[in-house]
Write a protein that holds these residues in place. Structure first.
Motif, PDB file in Angstrom:
ATOM      1  N   ALA A  78      38.303   1.495  49.543  1.00 54.93           N
ATOM      2  CA  ALA A  78      38.248   0.089  49.144  1.00 54.93           C
ATOM      3  C   ALA A  78      36.890  -0.546  49.419  1.00 54.93           C
ATOM      4  O   ALA A  78      36.571  -1.578  48.827  1.00 54.93           O
ATOM      5  N   GLN A  79      36.104   0.064  50.280  1.00 55.49           N
ATOM      6  CA  GLN A  79      34.776  -0.492  50.558  1.00 55.49           C
ATOM      7  C   GLN A  79      33.972  -0.621  49.258  1.00 55.49           C
ATOM      8  O   GLN A  79      33.194  -1.549  49.092  1.00 55.49           O
ATOM      9  N   VAL A  83      39.979  -3.587  47.091  1.00 57.32           N
ATOM     10  CA  VAL A  83      41.301  -3.553  47.719  1.00 57.32           C
ATOM     11  C   VAL A  83      42.372  -3.139  46.705  1.00 57.32           C
ATOM     12  O   VAL A  83      43.324  -2.440  47.033  1.00 57.32           O
ATOM     13  N   ILE A  90      33.237  -4.524  48.343  1.00 61.99           N
ATOM     14  CA  ILE A  90      32.095  -5.307  48.838  1.00 61.99           C
ATOM     15  C   ILE A  90      30.758  -4.625  48.557  1.00 61.99           C
ATOM     16  O   ILE A  90      29.739  -5.290  48.483  1.00 61.99           O
TER      17      ILE A  90
ATOM     18  N   SER B  87      28.786  -7.471  56.270  1.00 56.62           N
ATOM     19  CA  SER B  87      30.156  -7.846  55.912  1.00 56.62           C
ATOM     20  C   SER B  87      31.041  -8.030  57.133  1.00 56.62           C
ATOM     21  O   SER B  87      32.259  -8.096  57.010  1.00 56.62           O
ATOM     22  N   PHE B  95      36.903  -8.460  56.290  1.00 54.38           N
ATOM     23  CA  PHE B  95      35.889  -7.431  56.047  1.00 54.38           C
ATOM     24  C   PHE B  95      35.853  -6.941  54.601  1.00 54.38           C
ATOM     25  O   PHE B  95      34.807  -6.933  53.956  1.00 54.38           O
ATOM     26  N   LEU B  96      37.015  -6.553  54.096  1.00 53.25           N
ATOM     27  CA  LEU B  96      37.033  -5.969  52.748  1.00 53.25           C
ATOM     28  C   LEU B  96      36.810  -7.009  51.651  1.00 53.25           C
ATOM     29  O   LEU B  96      36.614  -6.661  50.485  1.00 53.25           O
ATOM     30  N   GLU B  97      36.833  -8.270  52.038  1.00 52.36           N
ATOM     31  CA  GLU B  97      36.562  -9.327  51.062  1.00 52.36           C
ATOM     32  C   GLU B  97      35.108  -9.775  51.166  1.00 52.36           C
ATOM     33  O   GLU B  97      34.667 -10.630  50.392  1.00 52.36           O
ATOM     34  N   GLY B  98      34.389  -9.238  52.141  1.00 49.35           N
ATOM     35  CA  GLY B  98      33.008  -9.680  52.343  1.00 49.35           C
ATOM     36  C   GLY B  98      32.928 -11.059  52.966  1.00 49.35           C
ATOM     37  O   GLY B  98      31.911 -11.733  52.887  1.00 49.35           O
TER      38      GLY B  98
END
Lengths: 161, 235
Positions: A78-79, A83, A90, B87, B95-98
């Motif tokens: 997912a990085q 997601v 991101i 991030s 985290f995974l949304e920045g």
């Protein structure tokens, strides 16, 4: 004419399989994307049906998608892939080649499960794809990688053509 | 946006809450280093011992900070903290949304506090690391740097998660991993060398893939990482 196309397609599949040196890939024939037979005990009933077979409940996948698979996807994939697997993680705005959108059947149905497995295990470059995709073969075991391939199939709602 | 609250006071509440835990830590790793970090509440977000459960940490582990960081960098950073991970930390809910939610910005310390904390952090070490060969400290020629850049970006895909620089010196790369733009000021070459071989020695479950590097690749990548320095900030 269609025979030529079919032959061409078949030849391409064989060449690809050879080039990728897939240890786990025993099938070099035109792969119709059918899940591998789960056991040897099943009698080969379907093969003898002369007319178009009525779709049966698909055989269970050898490496089912579990909570652990999804957790692994979220932790590592997912990085970059996002997601929800839409290719918008991101890191996505910063990679030279956009990460693959795992919800897009149009592309993913052109990839075999073996090809997806190979790219996850050995990295994008080894599969002739973007080098930004690192190799995960020393982080994830083969079972998990197979399971991730199946998860990608769930995300794209597609099978290999 | 600078905080005027003294560093130690900001964490007093958290430190008091964690008093029972503190005694445990002191026992496991008796030493003035841990005690002074605990006094400043560092343990509210960071693990100061490998034996502490990973759940709940909000920042990077510090039980090997003496192996990992350069003293001068720590001293400067504690007084003027800048995010190392664009991030946020990997356990951050955003985290995974920045969109990191925790510990940004890290509280700033004044000069004497930073000095004391740095001294303590430099004592925090793990034993038994591999000694890096002397080449890791050698300067990198432009030609070799470009060669290793290919290894870093193309062969191993490190660029997907780490910021480094492009050929004209501009930042380039992903943001889920710590930035490497100032890695040569921040990190110790020997730690990088060890991290590349056995990351699990420091981090049980990093989001970074484990690579089976050859010795030569490991040396080269260490040199490449350490080449990234910034002369702007401090001296």
């Amino acid at each position: 004419m269609t025979g030529r196309i079919r032959n061409h397609k078949s030849l391409k599949a064989v060449l690809l399989a050879l080039a990728l040196v897939l240890g786990a890939c025993g099938e070099d024939k035109q792969s119709a994307g059918r899940p591998r037979p789960p056991t040897e005990n099943e009698p080969p009933v379907v093969a003898t049906v002369p007319v178009e077979p009525v779709p049966q409940t698909p055989a269970p996948k050898a490496h089912p998608v579990t909570a652990k698979t999804k957790e692994t996807y979220q932790w590592y994939c997912a990085q970059c892939h996002g997601v929800k697997g839409k290719g918008n993680g991101i890191n996505a705005p910063h990679t030279a080649v956009p990460p693959r959108d795992h919800t897009k059947a149009a592309y993913l149905e052109t990839r075999s499960d073996e090809q997806l497995f190979h790219v996850i295990k050995f990295g994008g470059l080894a599969g002739g794809r973007a080098p930004c995709m690192p190799r995960w073969g020393h982080t994830l075991d083969d079972d998990m990688i197979h399971s991730l391939v199946n998860y990608i199939r769930e995300l794209c709602h597609c099978e290999a053509l | 946006m600078t905080t005027t609250t003294p560093f130690s006071r900001r964490f007093l509440f958290g430190a008091l809450l964690l008093l029972p835990l503190l005694t445990g830590i002191g026992k496991a790793h008796a030493g003035p280093d841990v005690a002074s970090l605990v006094e400043n509440g560092c343990d509210a977000c960071h693990r100061l011992e490998a034996s502490i459960p990973e759940e709940g940490r909000k920042g990077p582990d510090l039980f090997f900070s003496g192996n990992k960081f350069q003293k001068q960098w720590l001293l400067n950073w504690l007084q003027s903290p800048q995010p190392v991970r664009p991030s946020g930390y990997t356990s951050d809910p955003g985290f995974l949304e920045g969109k990191p939610t925790v510990a940004v910005p890290h509280p700033a310390a004044d000069a004497p506090e930073a000095q004391a904390l740095t001294e303590a952090l430099m004592q925090m070490k793990v034993e038994g690391l591999e000694t890096a060969p002397p080449e890791v400290a050698e300067p990198l020629s432009k030609g070799l740097r470009f060669k290793i850049k290919i290894l870093f970006e193309r062969d191993y895909g490190c660029i997907a998660c780490h910021q480094t620089v492009n050929l004209v010196g501009e930042p380039r790369g992903g943001v889920s991993g710590p930035t490497l733009l100032n890695a040569g000021d921040r990190l110790q070459a020997e730690w990088v060398y060890n991290w590349l071989k056995t990351p699990a020695r420091f981090e049980p479950k990093s989001r970074m893939p484990v690579f089976d590097l050859t010795e030569e690749e490991r040396i080269q990548l260490t040199r490449y990482v350490m080449w990234h320095k910034t002369e702007k900030e401090e001296k």
